[in-house]
Scaffold this motif. Sequence first.
Motif, PDB file in Angstrom:
ATOM      1  N   MET A   1       0.836  -1.202   0.000  1.00 42.83           N
ATOM      2  CA  MET A   1       0.000   0.000   0.000  1.00 42.83           C
ATOM      3  C   MET A   1       0.879   1.264   0.000  1.00 42.83           C
ATOM      4  N   ALA A   2       0.516   2.255  -0.834  1.00 44.70           N
ATOM      5  CA  ALA A   2       1.366   3.441  -0.980  1.00 44.70           C
ATOM      6  C   ALA A   2       1.397   4.269   0.294  1.00 44.70           C
ATOM      7  N   LYS A   3       2.573   4.802   0.601  1.00 44.63           N
ATOM      8  CA  LYS A   3       2.734   5.708   1.746  1.00 44.63           C
ATOM      9  C   LYS A   3       2.868   7.103   1.181  1.00 44.63           C
ATOM     10  N   ASN A   4       2.253   8.055   1.830  1.00 45.81           N
ATOM     11  CA  ASN A   4       2.413   9.460   1.459  1.00 45.81           C
ATOM     12  C   ASN A   4       2.287   9.707  -0.045  1.00 45.81           C
ATOM     13  N   VAL A   5       1.092   9.580  -0.528  1.00 45.70           N
ATOM     14  CA  VAL A   5       0.839   9.828  -1.955  1.00 45.70           C
ATOM     15  C   VAL A   5       1.086  11.311  -2.241  1.00 45.70           C
ATOM     16  N   SER A   6       1.878  11.587  -3.268  1.00 47.78           N
ATOM     17  CA  SER A   6       2.141  12.975  -3.662  1.00 47.78           C
ATOM     18  C   SER A   6       1.699  13.163  -5.106  1.00 47.78           C
ATOM     19  N   THR A   7       1.804  14.388  -5.589  1.00 50.37           N
ATOM     20  CA  THR A   7       1.443  14.647  -6.989  1.00 50.37           C
ATOM     21  C   THR A   7       2.378  13.846  -7.919  1.00 50.37           C
ATOM     22  N   LEU A   8       3.618  13.641  -7.475  1.00 54.27           N
ATOM     23  CA  LEU A   8       4.572  12.866  -8.297  1.00 54.27           C
ATOM     24  C   LEU A   8       4.181  11.389  -8.342  1.00 54.27           C
ATOM     25  N   THR A   9       3.680  10.880  -7.192  1.00 56.19           N
ATOM     26  CA  THR A   9       3.217   9.482  -7.165  1.00 56.19           C
ATOM     27  C   THR A   9       2.120   9.301  -8.201  1.00 56.19           C
ATOM     28  N   LEU A  10       1.208  10.263  -8.277  1.00 52.51           N
ATOM     29  CA  LEU A  10       0.060  10.137  -9.191  1.00 52.51           C
ATOM     30  C   LEU A  10       0.535  10.135 -10.648  1.00 52.51           C
ATOM     31  N   ARG A  11       1.512  10.983 -10.928  1.00 52.36           N
ATOM     32  CA  ARG A  11       2.073  11.052 -12.290  1.00 52.36           C
ATOM     33  C   ARG A  11       2.714   9.705 -12.644  1.00 52.36           C
ATOM     34  N   LYS A  12       3.425   9.135 -11.646  1.00 53.35           N
ATOM     35  CA  LYS A  12       4.086   7.827 -11.851  1.00 53.35           C
ATOM     36  C   LYS A  12       3.027   6.747 -12.121  1.00 53.35           C
ATOM     37  N   TYR A  13       1.948   6.792 -11.338  1.00 51.97           N
ATOM     38  CA  TYR A  13       0.871   5.805 -11.535  1.00 51.97           C
ATOM     39  C   TYR A  13       0.344   5.879 -12.967  1.00 51.97           C
ATOM     40  N   LYS A  14       0.174   7.113 -13.458  1.00 54.06           N
ATOM     41  CA  LYS A  14      -0.333   7.249 -14.838  1.00 54.06           C
ATOM     42  C   LYS A  14       0.662   6.598 -15.803  1.00 54.06           C
ATOM     43  N   GLU A  15       1.946   6.888 -15.628  1.00 49.99           N
ATOM     44  CA  GLU A  15       2.953   6.340 -16.546  1.00 49.99           C
ATOM     45  C   GLU A  15       2.977   4.811 -16.501  1.00 49.99           C
ATOM     46  N   GLU A  16       2.715   4.273 -15.299  1.00 51.31           N
ATOM     47  CA  GLU A  16       2.740   2.810 -15.139  1.00 51.31           C
ATOM     48  C   GLU A  16       1.410   2.144 -15.525  1.00 51.31           C
ATOM     49  N   GLY A  17       0.390   2.975 -15.793  1.00 49.06           N
ATOM     50  CA  GLY A  17      -0.931   2.422 -16.103  1.00 49.06           C
ATOM     51  C   GLY A  17      -1.660   1.927 -14.867  1.00 49.06           C
ATOM     52  N   ARG A  18      -1.207   2.343 -13.694  1.00 44.46           N
ATOM     53  CA  ARG A  18      -1.865   1.961 -12.432  1.00 44.46           C
ATOM     54  C   ARG A  18      -2.968   2.995 -12.173  1.00 44.46           C
ATOM     55  N   LYS A  19      -4.219   2.520 -12.092  1.00 40.17           N
ATOM     56  CA  LYS A  19      -5.351   3.447 -11.943  1.00 40.17           C
ATOM     57  C   LYS A  19      -5.318   4.138 -10.580  1.00 40.17           C
ATOM     58  N   ILE A  20      -5.742   5.381 -10.569  1.00 38.92           N
ATOM     59  CA  ILE A  20      -5.769   6.192  -9.336  1.00 38.92           C
ATOM     60  C   ILE A  20      -7.150   6.078  -8.691  1.00 38.92           C
ATOM     61  N   VAL A  21      -7.145   5.875  -7.376  1.00 38.12           N
ATOM     62  CA  VAL A  21      -8.404   5.686  -6.640  1.00 38.12           C
ATOM     63  C   VAL A  21      -8.674   6.936  -5.809  1.00 38.12           C
ATOM     64  N   ALA A  22      -9.815   7.568  -6.056  1.00 40.13           N
ATOM     65  CA  ALA A  22     -10.137   8.799  -5.325  1.00 40.13           C
ATOM     66  C   ALA A  22     -11.567   8.740  -4.804  1.00 40.13           C
ATOM     67  N   LEU A  23     -11.775   9.323  -3.623  1.00 39.24           N
ATOM     68  CA  LEU A  23     -13.114   9.413  -3.019  1.00 39.24           C
ATOM     69  C   LEU A  23     -13.194  10.716  -2.239  1.00 39.24           C
ATOM     70  N   THR A  24     -14.404  11.098  -1.869  1.00 34.59           N
ATOM     71  CA  THR A  24     -14.579  12.315  -1.064  1.00 34.59           C
ATOM     72  C   THR A  24     -14.667  11.963   0.420  1.00 34.59           C
TER      73      THR A  24
END
Length: 289
Positions: A1-24
């Motif tokens: 499980m990811a620790k301390n998600v940052s804007t860079l982590t999200l960019r990396k996820y996109k490059e890796e094709g790993r979907k981003i999970v978001a909720l309110t």
Amino acid sequence: MAKNVSTLTLRKYKEEGRKIVALTAYDYSTAKILDRAGVDIILVGDSLAMVALGHKTTHAVTMDEMLHHAKAVTRGVENALVVADLPFMSYQVDVTQAISNAGRFIKEAEAHAVKLEGATDHNLNITRRLVDMGIPVMGHLGFTPQSIHGLGGTRVQGRTADEAIKLLEDALALERAGAFSVVLEMVPCTVSRVISKKLKVPTVGIGAGPDCDGQILVTDDMLGKYVDFKPRFVRRYANLDEISTEAIRQYATDVMNRNFPNDQESFALSKEEEDELIRRLSALAGGRN
Ligand code: KIV
């Protein structure tokens, strides 16, 4: 499980094709559950105006109310990136107002990023200024609830080729201005697929089909807790409205039948103190006679 998600982590996820999970989330205990479950982005959405405060649209929620909820959310989060929604009229007036309110989310609520709706020249300028001063900005295009009256209601956006091109240009403009991600709300799948392919930063879809880089839903919608209406794009993963109503009915029955609380749920005096209390009470009663 990811620790301390940052804007860079999200960019990396996109490059890796790993979907981003978001909720309110709008409160501490919900934020804790989401964070523990491994959600990447927790949005303190201005949807709280409707879902938590009972308004008909997102317009009524104030900056102070948003801050109050954002503070509660960040207290419950260890890993996720917390994004706070700039509410209606908290950034539209001028750049100074926008900077000051975005700054309050970071300074007072300890949020990690802010979100704003639309890609007007004003918004692009705000985005550049905030990003320059180290405040990450998430864009939001397609159906933008703060413009509900201008858009003529809750409607799918980008239905024509012209509108789709405009959405793509807006998304690219937000990316150039420095936005770290763009929410796409209620746009046709083909349009969100094209935008997601063209952008380097991740898109997060809501009612925008499966090809966005991530997905977001309003937590109370997907848990079946907010049931005033159910948009077509919401999938219900639980039925908290029914479960909670049933639990509360059971509680009411237990209270009325004297089944609640029982001995384990109550505090007892020790035998000696109880005897002493009875002795003193009868002495008091005797004195009064
Ligand atoms: O306010 C909100 O909850 C939002 C999401 C639905 C994207 O903006």
